[in-house]
Motif scaffolding. Structure first.
Motif, PDB file in Angstrom:
ATOM      1  N   TYR A 182      -1.579   0.422   8.086  1.00 47.55           N
ATOM      2  CA  TYR A 182      -1.662  -0.869   8.772  1.00 47.55           C
ATOM      3  C   TYR A 182      -0.325  -1.598   8.720  1.00 47.55           C
ATOM      4  CZ  TYR A 182      -2.486  -5.921   9.078  1.00 47.55           C
ATOM      5  OH  TYR A 182      -2.386  -7.260   9.374  1.00 47.55           O
ATOM      6  N   GLY A 183       0.332  -1.577   7.554  1.00 52.40           N
ATOM      7  CA  GLY A 183       1.636  -2.212   7.442  1.00 52.40           C
ATOM      8  C   GLY A 183       1.623  -3.567   6.782  1.00 52.40           C
ATOM      9  N   GLY A 184       0.508  -3.963   6.208  1.00 55.20           N
ATOM     10  CA  GLY A 184       0.424  -5.234   5.498  1.00 55.20           C
ATOM     11  C   GLY A 184      -0.535  -5.109   4.326  1.00 55.20           C
ATOM     12  N   LEU A 185      -0.322  -5.893   3.297  1.00 52.07           N
ATOM     13  CA  LEU A 185      -1.180  -5.869   2.124  1.00 52.07           C
ATOM     14  C   LEU A 185      -2.487  -6.599   2.400  1.00 52.07           C
ATOM     15  CD1 LEU A 185       1.457  -6.599  -0.674  1.00 52.07           C
ATOM     16  CD2 LEU A 185       0.514  -4.380   0.011  1.00 52.07           C
ATOM     17  N   VAL A 186      -3.541  -6.146   1.775  1.00 54.57           N
ATOM     18  CA  VAL A 186      -4.843  -6.805   1.880  1.00 54.57           C
ATOM     19  C   VAL A 186      -5.052  -7.628   0.613  1.00 54.57           C
ATOM     20  CG1 VAL A 186      -7.323  -6.496   2.179  1.00 54.57           C
ATOM     21  CG2 VAL A 186      -5.727  -4.870   3.235  1.00 54.57           C
ATOM     22  N   PRO A 187      -5.157  -8.947   0.718  1.00 58.08           N
ATOM     23  CA  PRO A 187      -5.338  -9.778  -0.476  1.00 58.08           C
ATOM     24  C   PRO A 187      -6.729  -9.579  -1.071  1.00 58.08           C
ATOM     25  CG  PRO A 187      -5.582 -11.111   1.487  1.00 58.08           C
ATOM     26  CD  PRO A 187      -5.146  -9.759   1.956  1.00 58.08           C
ATOM     27  N   GLU A 188      -6.890 -10.027  -2.309  1.00 55.71           N
ATOM     28  CA  GLU A 188      -8.184  -9.859  -2.983  1.00 55.71           C
ATOM     29  C   GLU A 188      -9.310 -10.521  -2.201  1.00 55.71           C
ATOM     30  OE1 GLU A 188     -10.025 -10.170  -7.503  1.00 55.71           O
ATOM     31  OE2 GLU A 188      -8.029 -10.947  -7.054  1.00 55.71           O
ATOM     32  N   SER A 189      -9.023 -11.655  -1.563  1.00 55.53           N
ATOM     33  CA  SER A 189     -10.051 -12.331  -0.772  1.00 55.53           C
ATOM     34  C   SER A 189     -10.510 -11.474   0.402  1.00 55.53           C
ATOM     35  CB  SER A 189      -9.526 -13.672  -0.251  1.00 55.53           C
ATOM     36  OG  SER A 189      -8.350 -13.485   0.537  1.00 55.53           O
ATOM     37  N   GLY A 190      -9.618 -10.617   0.907  1.00 63.50           N
ATOM     38  CA  GLY A 190      -9.987  -9.721   2.002  1.00 63.50           C
ATOM     39  C   GLY A 190     -10.675  -8.464   1.512  1.00 63.50           C
ATOM     40  N   LEU A 191     -10.286  -7.988   0.330  1.00 63.08           N
ATOM     41  CA  LEU A 191     -10.897  -6.775  -0.216  1.00 63.08           C
ATOM     42  C   LEU A 191     -12.399  -6.939  -0.410  1.00 63.08           C
ATOM     43  CD1 LEU A 191      -8.257  -5.733  -2.921  1.00 63.08           C
ATOM     44  CD2 LEU A 191      -8.690  -4.623  -0.719  1.00 63.08           C
ATOM     45  N   ASN A 192     -12.822  -8.161  -0.675  1.00 65.22           N
ATOM     46  CA  ASN A 192     -14.238  -8.405  -0.972  1.00 65.22           C
ATOM     47  C   ASN A 192     -15.107  -8.601   0.268  1.00 65.22           C
ATOM     48  OD1 ASN A 192     -13.653  -8.343  -3.735  1.00 65.22           O
ATOM     49  ND2 ASN A 192     -13.127 -10.522  -3.770  1.00 65.22           N
ATOM     50  N   ILE A 193     -14.511  -8.602   1.452  1.00 64.12           N
ATOM     51  CA  ILE A 193     -15.298  -8.887   2.656  1.00 64.12           C
ATOM     52  C   ILE A 193     -16.269  -7.757   3.010  1.00 64.12           C
ATOM     53  CG2 ILE A 193     -15.143  -9.257   5.150  1.00 64.12           C
ATOM     54  CD1 ILE A 193     -12.679 -10.986   4.635  1.00 64.12           C
ATOM     55  N   PRO A 194     -15.809  -6.488   3.153  1.00 62.38           N
ATOM     56  CA  PRO A 194     -16.776  -5.424   3.466  1.00 62.38           C
ATOM     57  C   PRO A 194     -17.674  -5.120   2.262  1.00 62.38           C
ATOM     58  CG  PRO A 194     -14.519  -4.779   4.027  1.00 62.38           C
ATOM     59  CD  PRO A 194     -14.425  -5.981   3.151  1.00 62.38           C
ATOM     60  N   ARG A 195     -18.903  -4.785   2.524  1.00 60.69           N
ATOM     61  CA  ARG A 195     -19.870  -4.507   1.448  1.00 60.69           C
ATOM     62  C   ARG A 195     -19.379  -3.403   0.517  1.00 60.69           C
ATOM     63  NH1 ARG A 195     -24.038  -0.752   1.213  1.00 60.69           N
ATOM     64  NH2 ARG A 195     -23.646  -0.165   3.387  1.00 60.69           N
ATOM     65  N   LEU A 196     -18.740  -2.382   1.064  1.00 62.95           N
ATOM     66  CA  LEU A 196     -18.271  -1.231   0.276  1.00 62.95           C
ATOM     67  C   LEU A 196     -16.756  -1.258   0.059  1.00 62.95           C
ATOM     68  CD1 LEU A 196     -20.453   1.504   2.038  1.00 62.95           C
ATOM     69  CD2 LEU A 196     -20.851   0.473  -0.217  1.00 62.95           C
ATOM     70  N   GLY A 197     -16.123  -2.378   0.390  1.00 65.56           N
ATOM     71  CA  GLY A 197     -14.688  -2.501   0.172  1.00 65.56           C
ATOM     72  C   GLY A 197     -13.866  -1.794   1.246  1.00 65.56           C
ATOM     73  N   TRP A 198     -12.639  -1.442   0.878  1.00 64.38           N
ATOM     74  CA  TRP A 198     -11.689  -0.807   1.786  1.00 64.38           C
ATOM     75  C   TRP A 198     -11.299   0.567   1.237  1.00 64.38           C
ATOM     76  CZ3 TRP A 198      -8.645  -3.756   5.660  1.00 64.38           C
ATOM     77  CH2 TRP A 198      -9.078  -5.084   5.788  1.00 64.38           C
ATOM     78  N   VAL A 199     -11.159   1.553   2.116  1.00 61.67           N
ATOM     79  CA  VAL A 199     -10.612   2.853   1.721  1.00 61.67           C
ATOM     80  C   VAL A 199      -9.357   3.116   2.543  1.00 61.67           C
ATOM     81  CG1 VAL A 199     -12.782   3.835   0.925  1.00 61.67           C
ATOM     82  CG2 VAL A 199     -12.090   4.134   3.325  1.00 61.67           C
ATOM     83  N   ASN A 200      -8.417   3.830   1.925  1.00 63.28           N
ATOM     84  CA  ASN A 200      -7.092   4.038   2.513  1.00 63.28           C
ATOM     85  C   ASN A 200      -6.781   5.527   2.565  1.00 63.28           C
ATOM     86  OD1 ASN A 200      -3.745   2.785   1.618  1.00 63.28           O
ATOM     87  ND2 ASN A 200      -4.460   3.766   3.457  1.00 63.28           N
ATOM     88  N   LEU A 201      -6.300   5.994   3.722  1.00 68.76           N
ATOM     89  CA  LEU A 201      -5.736   7.340   3.816  1.00 68.76           C
ATOM     90  C   LEU A 201      -4.241   7.231   3.545  1.00 68.76           C
ATOM     91  CD1 LEU A 201      -5.828  10.375   4.543  1.00 68.76           C
ATOM     92  CD2 LEU A 201      -5.438   9.693   6.936  1.00 68.76           C
ATOM     93  N   HIS A 202      -3.787   7.873   2.461  1.00 63.84           N
ATOM     94  CA  HIS A 202      -2.377   7.823   2.060  1.00 63.84           C
ATOM     95  C   HIS A 202      -1.814   9.225   2.115  1.00 63.84           C
ATOM     96  CE1 HIS A 202       1.140   6.144   0.064  1.00 63.84           C
ATOM     97  NE2 HIS A 202       1.133   7.189  -0.758  1.00 63.84           N
ATOM     98  N   PHE A 203      -0.596   9.370   2.633  1.00 64.24           N
ATOM     99  CA  PHE A 203      -0.034  10.690   2.867  1.00 64.24           C
ATOM    100  C   PHE A 203       0.759  11.215   1.673  1.00 64.24           C
ATOM    101  CE2 PHE A 203      -0.560   8.887   7.200  1.00 64.24           C
ATOM    102  CZ  PHE A 203      -1.550   9.776   7.630  1.00 64.24           C
ATOM    103  N   SER A 204       0.075  11.333   0.539  1.00 67.05           N
ATOM    104  CA  SER A 204       0.605  12.021  -0.636  1.00 67.05           C
ATOM    105  C   SER A 204      -0.568  12.410  -1.519  1.00 67.05           C
ATOM    106  CB  SER A 204       1.580  11.138  -1.422  1.00 67.05           C
ATOM    107  OG  SER A 204       0.879  10.223  -2.262  1.00 67.05           O
ATOM    108  N   LEU A 205      -0.278  13.213  -2.520  1.00 66.62           N
ATOM    109  CA  LEU A 205      -1.283  13.563  -3.526  1.00 66.62           C
ATOM    110  C   LEU A 205      -1.134  12.566  -4.667  1.00 66.62           C
ATOM    111  CD1 LEU A 205      -0.827  17.445  -3.458  1.00 66.62           C
ATOM    112  CD2 LEU A 205      -2.670  16.113  -2.421  1.00 66.62           C
ATOM    113  N   LEU A 206      -1.864  11.482  -4.571  1.00 68.99           N
ATOM    114  CA  LEU A 206      -1.742  10.415  -5.564  1.00 68.99           C
ATOM    115  C   LEU A 206      -2.057  10.919  -6.967  1.00 68.99           C
ATOM    116  CD1 LEU A 206      -3.411   7.535  -3.517  1.00 68.99           C
ATOM    117  CD2 LEU A 206      -0.993   7.720  -4.132  1.00 68.99           C
ATOM    118  N   PRO A 207      -1.328  10.392  -7.994  1.00 74.48           N
ATOM    119  CA  PRO A 207      -0.461   9.206  -7.969  1.00 74.48           C
ATOM    120  C   PRO A 207       0.993   9.460  -7.559  1.00 74.48           C
ATOM    121  CG  PRO A 207      -0.640   9.981 -10.206  1.00 74.48           C
ATOM    122  CD  PRO A 207      -1.531  10.869  -9.377  1.00 74.48           C
ATOM    123  N   ALA A 208       1.295  10.623  -6.999  1.00 72.93           N
ATOM    124  CA  ALA A 208       2.663  10.889  -6.551  1.00 72.93           C
ATOM    125  C   ALA A 208       2.975  10.094  -5.286  1.00 72.93           C
ATOM    126  CB  ALA A 208       2.840  12.379  -6.272  1.00 72.93           C
TER     127      ALA A 208
END
Length: 320
Positions: free
Chosen positions: A92-118
């Motif tokens: 997306y290109g912007g951070l999601v604040p804690e107030s936004g993280l709590n909006i969806p019932r199941l929160g937010w999930v992110n597709l990140h292009f690495s094998l985390l935590p790398a």
């Protein structure tokens, strides 16, 4: 019972994920993306690739540069109005604040292009290629307030070929990661997904600057190839054309050249053959693919080399 999902993303890399969610029958009720931005020499205000695709699909679109501060209040209110079960993020290109993280019932999930935590951060594929990794991948994880720190639902691995640019690797991961994301999203909505804590020492991948693309032929051939390929296409790999280093040139992706003899040649020298041009490095050479002279378009390295003086050489890009 119908579930309601938000998709948040901006660049072309995120479009396959939006398509995959729609193709999987997931009810995407709206899209969050960054505002229109100037593109090209004429700086024409243009919707993001995700915005363009969402509009073609007939999906409502929210355009917000961020979700914090006054600028983000209207966007957060719209997200609340959509009564979301889950929000899915891909670049997306912007951070999601804690107030936004709590909006969806199941929160937010992110597709990140690495094998985390790398490679947590904005440029994971570029840094992986620059560091000479032979394998990378993608992770779907639960978004938290920390930078890419949340528990991971699923991963997929992807090999990095010695001559692959970060752009090529990212394009491949955009497709394979989209399939992973759609499958994982379905499992989360069905209540069957379990996330586990990230394991291992984290590494970080901040956005690259122009200086990160500067090439120094006195480094090893492996390091030079990795930096050129990792900085391609963005921010661009470059050096100076000598002697004297008066003109900047850019490179496309390169290939290792272990068969090429560099005996008696100093780093920066160019070995010109009928069908190939090789750049001499500290302990070997790399084969150039395309080169962009100052003020011109990319061209085949062999064609570029035909117009060079006999003593032409590559000198380290001056950073600072």
């Amino acid at each position: 019972m119908s579930t309601r999902v938000l998709f948040a993303g901006t660049p072309q890399t995120a479009v396959p994920s939006l398509n995959a969610l729609i193709d999987a029958g997931i009810d995407v009720v709206g899209v969050l993306t960054r505002p229109d931005a100037p593109v090209g020499r004429k700086r024409v205000l243009t919707p993001s690739p995700v915005a363009a695709r969402a509009e073609a699909l007939g999906l409502p679109v929210i355009k917000a540069s961020r979700l914090s501060g006054e600028d983000g209040l209207a966007a957060l209110e719209q997200l609340r109005a959509w009564e979301l079960d889950l929000a899915v993020v891909v670049a997306y290109g912007g951070l999601v604040p804690e107030s936004g993280l709590n909006i969806p019932r199941l929160g937010w999930v992110n597709l990140h292009f690495s094998l985390l935590p790398a490679y947590r951060g904005a440029a994971p594929v570029q840094h992986a290629v620059i560091q000479g990794e032979t394998v990378t991948g993608a992770s779907v994880f639960q978004l938290e307030t920390g930078l890419d720190t949340g528990p991971v639902f699923s991963t997929i691995e992807h090999p990095i070929a010695p001559d692959a640019s970060s752009g090529e690797v990212l394009a491949a991961l955009a497709d394979s990661g989209a399939a992973l994301l759609a499958r994982t999203t379905g499992e989360i909505l069905a209540g069957g997904a379990v996330a586990g804590s990230q394991v291992g020492e984290p590494s970080f991948a901040p956005k690259l600057s122009l200086n990160d693309g500067a090439i120094d032929p006195t480094e090893s051939a492996g390091a030079v190839a990795a930096r050129i390929n990792g900085a391609t296409p963005e921010p661009g790999a470059w050096a100076l054309l000598g002697p004297g280093g008066s003109a900047r040139i850019k490179f496309g992706a390169v290939s290792p050249a272990p068969h090429v003899s560099v005996d008696g040649l100093a780093p920066g020298a160019l070995i010109r053959e009928k069908r190939a041009v090789h750049l001499v490095c500290a302990d070997g050479a790399v084969t150039l693919g395309q080169v962009q002279p100052a003020g011109k378009k990319m061209m085949n390295a062999v064609d570029w080399a035909r117009g060079l003086a006999d003593d032409a050489r590559i000198e380290a890009g001056a950073t600072g």
